[in-house]
Design an enzyme around this catalytic site. Sequence first.
Site, PDB file in Angstrom:
ATOM      1  N   GLY A  11       0.776  -1.230   0.000  1.00 37.85           N
ATOM      2  CA  GLY A  11       0.000   0.000   0.000  1.00 37.85           C
ATOM      3  C   GLY A  11       0.806   1.279   0.000  1.00 37.85           C
ATOM      4  O   GLY A  11       0.336   2.310   0.478  1.00 37.85           O
ATOM      5  N   ILE A  91      -8.166  -8.914 -11.005  1.00 36.80           N
ATOM      6  CA  ILE A  91      -8.765  -8.449 -12.257  1.00 36.80           C
ATOM      7  C   ILE A  91     -10.261  -8.255 -12.017  1.00 36.80           C
ATOM      8  O   ILE A  91     -10.919  -9.107 -11.404  1.00 36.80           O
ATOM      9  CB  ILE A  91      -8.508  -9.467 -13.383  1.00 36.80           C
ATOM     10  CG1 ILE A  91      -7.002  -9.446 -13.728  1.00 36.80           C
ATOM     11  CG2 ILE A  91      -9.341  -9.132 -14.613  1.00 36.80           C
ATOM     12  CD1 ILE A  91      -6.582 -10.396 -14.815  1.00 36.80           C
ATOM     13  N   ASN A 106      -6.271   3.560 -11.966  1.00 36.49           N
ATOM     14  CA  ASN A 106      -5.293   2.540 -11.598  1.00 36.49           C
ATOM     15  C   ASN A 106      -3.902   3.036 -11.936  1.00 36.49           C
ATOM     16  O   ASN A 106      -3.718   3.806 -12.879  1.00 36.49           O
ATOM     17  CB  ASN A 106      -5.563   1.238 -12.373  1.00 36.49           C
ATOM     18  CG  ASN A 106      -4.565   0.131 -12.020  1.00 36.49           C
ATOM     19  OD1 ASN A 106      -4.288  -0.107 -10.860  1.00 36.49           O
ATOM     20  ND2 ASN A 106      -4.020  -0.501 -13.044  1.00 36.49           N
ATOM     21  N   HIS A 108      -0.140   1.627 -13.014  1.00 37.06           N
ATOM     22  CA  HIS A 108       0.482   0.428 -13.582  1.00 37.06           C
ATOM     23  C   HIS A 108       1.957   0.726 -13.825  1.00 37.06           C
ATOM     24  O   HIS A 108       2.285   1.764 -14.421  1.00 37.06           O
ATOM     25  CB  HIS A 108      -0.219   0.064 -14.902  1.00 37.06           C
ATOM     26  CG  HIS A 108       0.361  -1.127 -15.569  1.00 37.06           C
ATOM     27  ND1 HIS A 108       0.141  -2.415 -15.115  1.00 37.06           N
ATOM     28  CD2 HIS A 108       1.147  -1.251 -16.663  1.00 37.06           C
ATOM     29  CE1 HIS A 108       0.781  -3.271 -15.910  1.00 37.06           C
ATOM     30  NE2 HIS A 108       1.401  -2.587 -16.847  1.00 37.06           N
ATOM     31  N   SER A 135       2.307   4.474 -15.296  1.00 33.88           N
ATOM     32  CA  SER A 135       1.170   5.165 -15.906  1.00 33.88           C
ATOM     33  C   SER A 135      -0.033   5.107 -14.979  1.00 33.88           C
ATOM     34  O   SER A 135      -0.257   4.089 -14.315  1.00 33.88           O
ATOM     35  CB  SER A 135       0.774   4.478 -17.224  1.00 33.88           C
ATOM     36  OG  SER A 135       1.904   4.318 -18.077  1.00 33.88           O
ATOM     37  N   ASP A 144      -5.489  -2.839 -17.976  1.00 32.52           N
ATOM     38  CA  ASP A 144      -4.415  -1.838 -18.170  1.00 32.52           C
ATOM     39  C   ASP A 144      -4.566  -1.116 -19.501  1.00 32.52           C
ATOM     40  O   ASP A 144      -3.567  -0.840 -20.183  1.00 32.52           O
ATOM     41  CB  ASP A 144      -3.047  -2.540 -18.096  1.00 32.52           C
ATOM     42  CG  ASP A 144      -2.835  -3.228 -16.767  1.00 32.52           C
ATOM     43  OD1 ASP A 144      -2.188  -4.297 -16.747  1.00 32.52           O
ATOM     44  OD2 ASP A 144      -3.352  -2.717 -15.744  1.00 32.52           O
TER      45      ASP A 144
HETATM   46  C1  GRF Z   1       3.824  -1.034  -7.416  1.00 27.27           C
HETATM   47  O1  GRF Z   1       4.849  -1.304  -8.344  1.00 27.27           O
HETATM   48  C2  GRF Z   1       2.586  -0.696  -8.187  1.00 27.27           C
HETATM   49  O2  GRF Z   1       2.835  -0.033  -9.420  1.00 27.27           O
HETATM   50  C3  GRF Z   1       2.025  -2.051  -8.473  1.00 27.27           C
HETATM   51  O3  GRF Z   1       2.194  -2.750  -7.247  1.00 27.27           O
HETATM   52  C4  GRF Z   1       3.450  -2.322  -6.669  1.00 27.27           C
HETATM   53  C5  GRF Z   1       3.309  -2.123  -5.199  1.00 27.27           C
HETATM   54  O4  GRF Z   1       2.391  -1.078  -4.983  1.00 27.27           O
HETATM   55  N1  GRF Z   1       0.666  -1.982  -8.886  1.00 27.27           N
HETATM   56  P1  GRF Z   1       2.005  -0.626  -3.465  1.00 27.27           P
HETATM   57  O5  GRF Z   1       3.304  -0.406  -2.706  1.00 27.27           O
HETATM   58  O6  GRF Z   1       1.207  -1.758  -2.853  1.00 27.27           O
HETATM   59  O7  GRF Z   1       1.217   0.641  -3.652  1.00 27.27           O
END
Ligand code: GRF
Length: 196
Positions: A11, A91, A106, A108, A135, A144
């Site tokens: 998170g 998904i 989102n 990505h 992005s 995506d």
């Molecule tokens: C990040 O690389 C994000 O882009 C991908 O999950 C990874 C961890 O995200 N979707 P977070 O630390 O849980 O926000």
Amino acid sequence: KRVGILISGGGSNMVALAKDMVGDHPGRAKLVIANDPGAGGLLKANALRIPTAVVDHRDFPKDREGFEAELQVVLEEAGIEMIALAGFMRILTPGFTAKWAGRMLNIHPSLLPKYKGLQTHARALEAGDAQHGCSVHEVTADLDDGPILGQARMDVRAGDTPQSLAERLLPLEHQLYPAVLRRYLAGDRTPVMLEG
Ligand code: GRF
């Protein structure tokens, strides 16, 4: 707008969004929902005093709609009007994405439209890309694939590994997502373009 943030893991993007959503921000994070009770981001949301909920996808084996129906109940009970997917690794069905069309973003970790799906860093390295990045896009039925609202890019360095790319990219994600969300909530669709 009442914003809900969906997470699956650490998170860190949720933290970046939540820390930006103070003061005159047009939307404050009203709820953090994780699909895994063990998601580390739940503890970070607690520390930020943001209400949390868990909708465990393992409670709905082979029932994606059932999982989403429960998610929808939790979102509606909290009066959520806008969703930010942040490290959310499930998904979503076209039914759910249609319900939240224009109200769900989102992040990505690739320069979309390149490398939709998983293993984005390894794929960028394999391709020998000179640049890599992340992005933020509107979520549509296709994975995506929605309109791009912002990108942050950085140079790939000799000797980079998927791990070193991911580590260097994360702070850029944390800059990009809050900037995009602010603009989006202000009704401005001009893409945010950052150079790392
Ligand atoms: C990040 O690389 C994000 O882009 C991908 O999950 C990874 C961890 O995200 N979707 P977070 O630390 O849980 O926000």
